[in-house]
Structure formats: structure tokens, C-alpha cells
Design a protein around this motif. Structure first.
Motif, PDB file in Angstrom:
ATOM      1  N   PHE A  19      -2.254  -0.287   6.069  1.00  0.00           N
ATOM      2  CA  PHE A  19      -1.843  -1.394   6.928  1.00  0.00           C
ATOM      3  C   PHE A  19      -0.501  -1.003   7.530  1.00  0.00           C
ATOM      4  O   PHE A  19       0.555  -1.366   7.013  1.00  0.00           O
ATOM      5  N   GLY A  20      -0.555  -0.213   8.578  1.00  0.00           N
ATOM      6  CA  GLY A  20       0.643   0.351   9.174  1.00  0.00           C
ATOM      7  C   GLY A  20       1.342  -0.584  10.135  1.00  0.00           C
ATOM      8  O   GLY A  20       0.921  -1.718  10.371  1.00  0.00           O
ATOM      9  N   THR A  21       2.415  -0.079  10.691  1.00  0.00           N
ATOM     10  CA  THR A  21       3.224  -0.853  11.629  1.00  0.00           C
ATOM     11  C   THR A  21       2.425  -1.224  12.868  1.00  0.00           C
ATOM     12  O   THR A  21       2.500  -2.352  13.358  1.00  0.00           O
ATOM     13  N   THR A  22       1.641  -0.277  13.384  1.00  0.00           N
ATOM     14  CA  THR A  22       0.895  -0.492  14.615  1.00  0.00           C
ATOM     15  C   THR A  22      -0.595  -0.668  14.382  1.00  0.00           C
ATOM     16  O   THR A  22      -1.228  -1.507  15.012  1.00  0.00           O
ATOM     17  N   LEU A  23      -1.168   0.116  13.484  1.00  0.00           N
ATOM     18  CA  LEU A  23      -2.616   0.133  13.288  1.00  0.00           C
ATOM     19  C   LEU A  23      -3.001  -0.066  11.834  1.00  0.00           C
ATOM     20  O   LEU A  23      -2.217   0.224  10.929  1.00  0.00           O
ATOM     21  N   VAL A  24      -4.228  -0.500  11.647  1.00  0.00           N
ATOM     22  CA  VAL A  24      -4.877  -0.493  10.339  1.00  0.00           C
ATOM     23  C   VAL A  24      -5.862   0.668  10.378  1.00  0.00           C
ATOM     24  O   VAL A  24      -6.641   0.791  11.323  1.00  0.00           O
ATOM     25  N   LYS A  25      -5.782   1.539   9.373  1.00  0.00           N
ATOM     26  CA  LYS A  25      -6.680   2.683   9.304  1.00  0.00           C
ATOM     27  C   LYS A  25      -7.354   2.686   7.942  1.00  0.00           C
ATOM     28  O   LYS A  25      -6.685   2.466   6.938  1.00  0.00           O
ATOM     29  N   ALA A  26      -8.653   2.947   7.916  1.00  0.00           N
ATOM     30  CA  ALA A  26      -9.394   2.928   6.654  1.00  0.00           C
ATOM     31  C   ALA A  26     -10.347   4.110   6.577  1.00  0.00           C
ATOM     32  O   ALA A  26     -10.867   4.575   7.596  1.00  0.00           O
ATOM     33  N   VAL A  27     -10.568   4.579   5.354  1.00  0.00           N
ATOM     34  CA  VAL A  27     -11.536   5.652   5.111  1.00  0.00           C
ATOM     35  C   VAL A  27     -12.240   5.384   3.789  1.00  0.00           C
ATOM     36  O   VAL A  27     -11.639   4.885   2.841  1.00  0.00           O
ATOM     37  N   TRP A  28     -13.542   5.677   3.763  1.00  0.00           N
ATOM     38  CA  TRP A  28     -14.317   5.594   2.538  1.00  0.00           C
ATOM     39  C   TRP A  28     -15.530   6.478   2.693  1.00  0.00           C
ATOM     40  O   TRP A  28     -15.909   6.873   3.786  1.00  0.00           O
ATOM     41  N   GLU A  29     -16.140   6.795   1.561  1.00  0.00           N
ATOM     42  CA  GLU A  29     -17.334   7.623   1.579  1.00  0.00           C
ATOM     43  C   GLU A  29     -18.550   6.715   1.696  1.00  0.00           C
ATOM     44  O   GLU A  29     -18.784   5.849   0.842  1.00  0.00           O
TER      45      GLU A  29
END
Length: 120
Positions: free
Chosen positions: A7-17
Motif C-alpha cells: 500500500f504505497g504512497t501512489t499505488l497499491v501493488k499486489a502479487v500472489w501465486e
């Protein structure tokens, strides 16, 4: 199944298998709730959280784990572990490498096999 979400300053980024390999989603293309819904559809039940911002309430449905210690250091260690795992899966393991994380800010770190192996 677990996922990592920033949950970053500008974007939300997610990764999963997922069934067909890793799934990477970002709020650059999807709203955070849509990311959460996709995680649920793919069977994700727990998330490891990184970043500066507080997760939206939608993510309360997941079991969550926050980084231990200083958040920035924990985030860099997590990035290093993830980069090393991806390199190994591509059959291109490296003992030492330079990790550059470019986002709202830019962070770089020299990663050595000794440092990563000793990380929690």
C-alpha cells in the motif's frame, strides 16, 4: 494461500501465486477493491503488508501480517527475498546483486547471499 501487497504512497501493488503462475495487479489498472476481489477469487486468505498507507477496510477480510521492525528496512528485505526467489525460479540465481526499487521514491540496495540468508 498468501499474497504480498504494498500500500504505497501512489499505488497499491499486489502479487500472489495463482493457478497459471504469478498474478501481479496494481491500482494503476484496477481499483484496490477489485484487486482484493481477484485475490479472494484466486483463494488468497492471508496477506503480507508493506508500504506507508493503511489498507482500505475491504482488506480486513484477510488474515494480515505487518512487517516487524522498521517498515522501510523490512520492505527492502522483502523485496530482496522476492527478487532472489524469482531469479532462482528462472534458473538464474545470483549471489550478489543490486536491487533498485523505483516508485514515488527510488531506493537501491546491494544484496548479498549472506544478508538475505540471515534475514527473518
Amino acid at each position: 494461500m498468501g499474497a504480498g501487497i504494498d500500500f504505497g504512497t501512489t499505488l497499491v501493488k499486489a502479487v500472489w501465486e495463482a493457478v497459471n503462475g504469478y498474478r501481479f495487479l496494481s491500482s494503476a489498472d484496477h481499483d484496490p477493491e477489485a484487486i482484493g476481489r481477484q485475490m479472494t477469487m484466486d483463494g488468497v486468505t492471508r496477506i503480507n503488508i508493506a508500504g506507508r498507507n493503511t489498507p482500505p477496510s475491504y482488506f480486513n477480510r484477510f488474515e494480515t501480517k505487518l512487517p516487524c521492525g522498521k517498515r522501510i528496512e523490512a520492505e527492502i528485505k522483502t523485496q530482496a527475498l522476492g527478487a532472489r526467489k524469482l531469479l532462482e525460479e528462472q534458473e538464474n540465481p545470483l549471489e550478489d546483486f543490486l536491487l533498485v526499487s523505483i516508485g514515488t521514491g527510488t531506493v537501491y540496495a546491494k544484496v548479498s547471499a549472506k544478508q538475505v540468508k540471515n534475514s527473518p
